[in-house]
Design an enzyme around this catalytic site. Sequence first.
Site, PDB file in Angstrom:
ATOM      1  N   HIS A  78       0.861  -1.178   0.000  1.00  0.00           N
ATOM      2  CA  HIS A  78       0.000   0.000   0.000  1.00  0.00           C
ATOM      3  C   HIS A  78       0.894   1.224   0.000  1.00  0.00           C
ATOM      4  O   HIS A  78       1.682   1.417   0.931  1.00  0.00           O
ATOM      5  CB  HIS A  78      -0.839  -0.063   1.284  1.00  0.00           C
ATOM      6  CG  HIS A  78      -1.845   1.009   1.413  1.00  0.00           C
ATOM      7  ND1 HIS A  78      -1.630   2.152   2.146  1.00  0.00           N
ATOM      8  CD2 HIS A  78      -3.094   1.109   0.905  1.00  0.00           C
ATOM      9  CE1 HIS A  78      -2.715   2.914   2.086  1.00  0.00           C
ATOM     10  NE2 HIS A  78      -3.616   2.306   1.349  1.00  0.00           N
ATOM     11  N   HIS A 296     -35.004 -19.470  26.001  1.00  0.00           N
ATOM     12  CA  HIS A 296     -34.022 -19.667  24.930  1.00  0.00           C
ATOM     13  C   HIS A 296     -33.422 -21.068  25.034  1.00  0.00           C
ATOM     14  O   HIS A 296     -33.307 -21.788  24.042  1.00  0.00           O
ATOM     15  CB  HIS A 296     -32.894 -18.638  25.047  1.00  0.00           C
ATOM     16  CG  HIS A 296     -33.306 -17.256  24.639  1.00  0.00           C
ATOM     17  ND1 HIS A 296     -32.618 -16.523  23.704  1.00  0.00           N
ATOM     18  CD2 HIS A 296     -34.334 -16.470  25.038  1.00  0.00           C
ATOM     19  CE1 HIS A 296     -33.203 -15.348  23.544  1.00  0.00           C
ATOM     20  NE2 HIS A 296     -34.249 -15.292  24.355  1.00  0.00           N
TER      21      HIS A 296
HETATM   22  C1  HCA Z   1      -4.305   5.173   5.696  1.00  0.00           C
HETATM   23  C2  HCA Z   1      -5.472   5.433   4.845  1.00  0.00           C
HETATM   24  C3  HCA Z   1      -6.396   4.285   4.573  1.00  0.00           C
HETATM   25  C4  HCA Z   1      -6.262   3.813   3.143  1.00  0.00           C
HETATM   26  C5  HCA Z   1      -7.362   2.965   2.623  1.00  0.00           C
HETATM   27  C6  HCA Z   1      -7.201   2.520   1.194  1.00  0.00           C
HETATM   28  C7  HCA Z   1      -7.811   4.883   4.782  1.00  0.00           C
HETATM   29  O1  HCA Z   1      -4.480   5.003   6.904  1.00  0.00           O
HETATM   30  O2  HCA Z   1      -3.194   5.131   5.184  1.00  0.00           O
HETATM   31  O3  HCA Z   1      -6.133   2.602   0.631  1.00  0.00           O
HETATM   32  O4  HCA Z   1      -8.200   2.048   0.638  1.00  0.00           O
HETATM   33  O5  HCA Z   1      -8.487   4.470   5.704  1.00  0.00           O
HETATM   34  O6  HCA Z   1      -8.150   5.772   4.023  1.00  0.00           O
HETATM   35  O7  HCA Z   1      -6.227   3.215   5.446  1.00  0.00           O
END
Ligand code: HCA
Length: 401
Positions: A78, A296
């Site tokens: 990510h 129950h």
């Molecule tokens: C973060 C943001 C994220 C990213 C979610 C996503 C959020 O904490 O870095 O990439 O879909 O909640 O927006 O977790």
Amino acid sequence: MQCAPFRAVFSIIDSTLREGEQFASAYFDTESKIKIAKALDRFGVDYIELTSPVASEQSRRDCETICKLGLKAKVLTHIRCTLEDARVAVETGVHGVNLLIGTSSQLMRHSHGKDMDYILQAVTEVVQYVKSKGVEVRFSGEDSFRSSLADLLGVYSLADRLGVDRVGIADTVGCASPRQVYRLVSTLRGVVGCDIEVHLHNDTGCAIANAYCAIEAGATHVDTSVLGLGERNGITSLGGLMARMVVEDRASVASRYRLHMLKDLELLVAEAVDVSVPFNNPVTGSSAFTHKAGIHAKAVLNNPSTYEVLDPADFGLTRHVHIASRLTGWNAIKARALQLNVHMTDTQYKECTGKVKAMADVRQLSSNDTDDIIRAFQHCEQDGQSSEHFIPAINRKVPVS
Ligand code: HCA
Ligand code: CU
């Protein structure tokens, strides 16, 4: 009214090792990341999302290590929507990258400080780059529910035209209601041809319901974490989503995910981040399959589906009929007595139940106390003593369980 079930077609992107690492007390060393990744893989999640390799040198090395484990689940990382991050990410050997940039006015103003034109340009460059490396790519607008709908649909349709595998909707602050989620996903479904991922925070307790509505509206991928761990109070929990979807489509969910592993998976992660499993957790909470009130208990003993929408056996668990209280009923006491090999007439079971209730009015009983009362009552009856003189065998100190 009977709920109409639907076929639950969705994939799980488990983010315990990304969103979950953002949980207050989470610290995952390499060994625990590997253990958790392997356990998630055995459970059957479709994707495992990892912290950005740009976060730290160890995060980068761990990302490479997990990519080399040969898991069945696809490994994602990510990252921010920048070429610098994307270059590092594709070098780790991940199957895909989840790109993110804030699209709400709050985040554009107070977080990254860039405008929509910048965002559209960044999406174009980064998506094209990641695709040129043959790596799966998703684009998500952070804080989607506080973003302008026109901006959001504009950037998602651009991403779709650029050929992303998925676009993601993120309820970053957990403000969305199930109906809002349904509406936004349906609208997006009409605009893009690619898959739709949802990432839903739990600030108002709606994360599981929101995920369910997203699937109903056509979302294909749901972000989860074990126990819902994440920033603040986290996101949709893996176990909660399983519970919800088993109710909808047991056959498909039970065939795709090893539900028996849920409890151990949660214990593994709970221990790693130093929390306990909440008492009211879906499926694995300590009382999730405990039945207490006499009415129950009686019905459940006749047919568990009367008060159970989930079968504990599907999760490798068992139900418990709680008899040690003033709310108990004689059917439950009889069932317990028979387990203890105490055979009496129904009239006697009813009288014995009266004794349990009377004692439970005096103080909190444990299961052992109740067993003692049942046995003592039987002895009393056998010896021909009047139950008037019945003295329960629980005057000694017994720990309340
Ligand atoms: C973060 C943001 C994220 C990213 C979610 C996503 C959020 O904490 O870095 O990439 O879909 O909640 O927006 O977790
Ligand atoms: Cu999040």
